[in-house]
Scaffold this active site. Sequence first.
Site, PDB file in Angstrom:
ATOM      1  N   TYR A 142       0.860  -1.185   0.000  1.00 15.12           N
ATOM      2  CA  TYR A 142       0.000   0.000   0.000  1.00 15.12           C
ATOM      3  C   TYR A 142       0.888   1.224   0.000  1.00 15.12           C
ATOM      4  O   TYR A 142       1.862   1.293   0.761  1.00 15.12           O
ATOM      5  CB  TYR A 142      -0.895  -0.002   1.240  1.00 15.12           C
ATOM      6  N   ASP A 237       9.390   2.756  -0.981  1.00 10.52           N
ATOM      7  CA  ASP A 237       8.414   3.456  -0.150  1.00 10.52           C
ATOM      8  C   ASP A 237       8.759   3.145   1.308  1.00 10.52           C
ATOM      9  O   ASP A 237       8.399   2.087   1.822  1.00 10.52           O
ATOM     10  CB  ASP A 237       6.997   3.002  -0.499  1.00 10.52           C
ATOM     11  N   LYS A 265       5.311   9.548   8.407  1.00 15.21           N
ATOM     12  CA  LYS A 265       5.234   9.020   9.781  1.00 15.21           C
ATOM     13  C   LYS A 265       6.349   9.542  10.699  1.00 15.21           C
ATOM     14  O   LYS A 265       6.272  10.656  11.203  1.00 15.21           O
ATOM     15  CB  LYS A 265       5.184   7.491   9.721  1.00 15.21           C
TER      16      LYS A 265
HETATM   17  P1  KE4 Z   1      -0.386   8.483   4.586  1.00 17.87           P
HETATM   18  O1  KE4 Z   1      -0.959   9.211   3.391  1.00 17.87           O
HETATM   19  O2  KE4 Z   1      -1.422   7.673   5.335  1.00 17.87           O
HETATM   20  O3  KE4 Z   1       0.444   9.396   5.498  1.00 17.87           O
HETATM   21  O4  KE4 Z   1       0.718   7.424   4.043  1.00 17.87           O
HETATM   22  C1  KE4 Z   1       0.299   6.488   3.082  1.00 17.87           C
HETATM   23  C2  KE4 Z   1       1.266   5.315   3.129  1.00 17.87           C
HETATM   24  C3  KE4 Z   1       2.244   5.210   2.167  1.00 17.87           C
HETATM   25  N1  KE4 Z   1       3.123   4.189   2.170  1.00 17.87           N
HETATM   26  C4  KE4 Z   1       3.084   3.247   3.135  1.00 17.87           C
HETATM   27  C5  KE4 Z   1       4.084   2.127   3.115  1.00 17.87           C
HETATM   28  C6  KE4 Z   1       2.098   3.310   4.162  1.00 17.87           C
HETATM   29  O5  KE4 Z   1       2.068   2.344   5.117  1.00 17.87           O
HETATM   30  C7  KE4 Z   1       1.170   4.361   4.167  1.00 17.87           C
HETATM   31  C8  KE4 Z   1       0.080   4.486   5.213  1.00 17.87           C
HETATM   32  N2  KE4 Z   1       0.033   3.464   6.196  1.00 17.87           N
HETATM   33  C9  KE4 Z   1      -1.248   3.191   6.807  1.00 17.87           C
HETATM   34  C10 KE4 Z   1      -1.071   2.012   7.768  1.00 17.87           C
HETATM   35  N3  KE4 Z   1      -1.149   0.779   7.095  1.00 17.87           N
HETATM   36  C11 KE4 Z   1      -1.808   4.413   7.473  1.00 17.87           C
HETATM   37  C12 KE4 Z   1      -2.990   4.167   8.382  1.00 17.87           C
HETATM   38  C13 KE4 Z   1      -4.256   4.669   7.789  1.00 17.87           C
HETATM   39  O6  KE4 Z   1      -4.457   4.510   6.569  1.00 17.87           O
HETATM   40  O7  KE4 Z   1      -5.057   5.215   8.575  1.00 17.87           O
END
Ligand code: KE4
Length: 429
Positions: A142, A237, A265
């Site tokens: 993801y 990523d 993060k």
């Molecule tokens: P954000 O747009 O949520 O800051 O990041 C997206 C993203 C991009 N790449 C990786 C590897 C990620 O894990 C994420 C977001 N992670 C999720 C947890 N699996 C965020 C939690 C959520 O969606 O509320």
Amino acid sequence: MTRSEELFEEAKKYIPGGVNSPVRAFQSIGSTPRFIRSASGSHMKDEDSIDYIDFIGSWGPMILGHDYEEIRNRVMEAIGNGLSFGATTEIEIKVARLICRMVPSIELVRMVNSGTEAVMSAIRVARGYTGRDKIVKFNGCYHGHSDGLLVKAGSGVMTAGVPDSSGVPAGCTADTLTADYNNLDSVESLFQGNPGEIAAVIVEPVGANMGVVLPEPGFLEGLRRICTENGALLIFDEVITGFRLAGDGAQGYFGVTPDLTTFGKIIGAGMPVGAYGGRREIMEVVAPLGSVYQAGTLSGNPVAMTAGYTQLKLMEDHPEWYTNLNEKGNKFFCSMEEILKRYHQPYIINHIGSLGCLFFTDQPVNDYASAKSSDTRAYADYCNYMLNHGIYLAPAQFEAMFLSTAHTEEDLNCFLEVFEDYFKMKAFK
Ligand code: KE4
């Protein structure tokens, strides 16, 4: 009714599903989301004043635990100078310089406001730099919710990606090809089927969004080779792994150098921050230097930069914290494995450093298909038991557990006691 239940009903009147991010709705474990009032160190307290040991840490940012005093103090100082100027500030230089110092593959870095934004921008850069349109992603990885990456699993082999969300036009995923994690042949075949058309391969160097799935020996090195041979860029990523596995992230941990990296993060320490960066010659295509446009009102926000800079600087100044955290994580997850063995529970735990995941399946989990063999109902039963005994876990099977430097021996022993009680009960049912 608990206060969380009351608040959830109220939230649903004004917010889709009552939450600002779907996983928070606890849908896959079928219980009420706990509304959190406060957090400190490794603990959170909900609106019913119930205390939890937190194994999410805001999905990764809180590597030093919640409400870390030095971060709070610096942020409070920054707030006193104003929240946002829409102008350049010195703190942005400090963060960028620190990231470039900690991660050698980064020569230029651009700050944005989320991991999603970082990834969508990095992909645009890869397309602008190579002049190619297609990208390869992996089933089960993801990378945020930008249109081109919401593509159905397995739909990309030799054919256009199929959207995995309504509202995403077919054209948005037409250039997104999907391969299988830990399967270099599936990547090779995409390059053979699309010669000279693939701009980049994007990968989570440790899969952490299908649960935790580790790269098999040679997988990341193979992606590096394939991209180099085909004139495509390799994008790591590292939104989750960046500054978590090591000061120089998964790329340092595994010794494989990507062309571009995305972050999120930890670099915001809980404030909304993302970033993308890489070699100077690549990043120089980004506006205002080059022709790839990307912008953001709050990018580089001074308060968020202060939070992120303080956390990253603490990690840079204390490299031993990584050693200790990774050792603590390894010991903890191995203790979980011992308990499962003791009660003949055939489940799988994948873990690396402070990241781990318990899969309710008895087969090795090394890609999306094997991860999906997990029994999500069994996970829901387990997760609700743990929640009801003061352990806050990801409310979904295909997420990760995150340890922080704030987790004490006592916290981890408390988890293991509840964990053992659950599987002892399960074993003798
Ligand atoms: P954000 O747009 O949520 O800051 O990041 C997206 C993203 C991009 N790449 C990786 C590897 C990620 O894990 C994420 C977001 N992670 C999720 C947890 N699996 C965020 C939690 C959520 O969606 O509320």
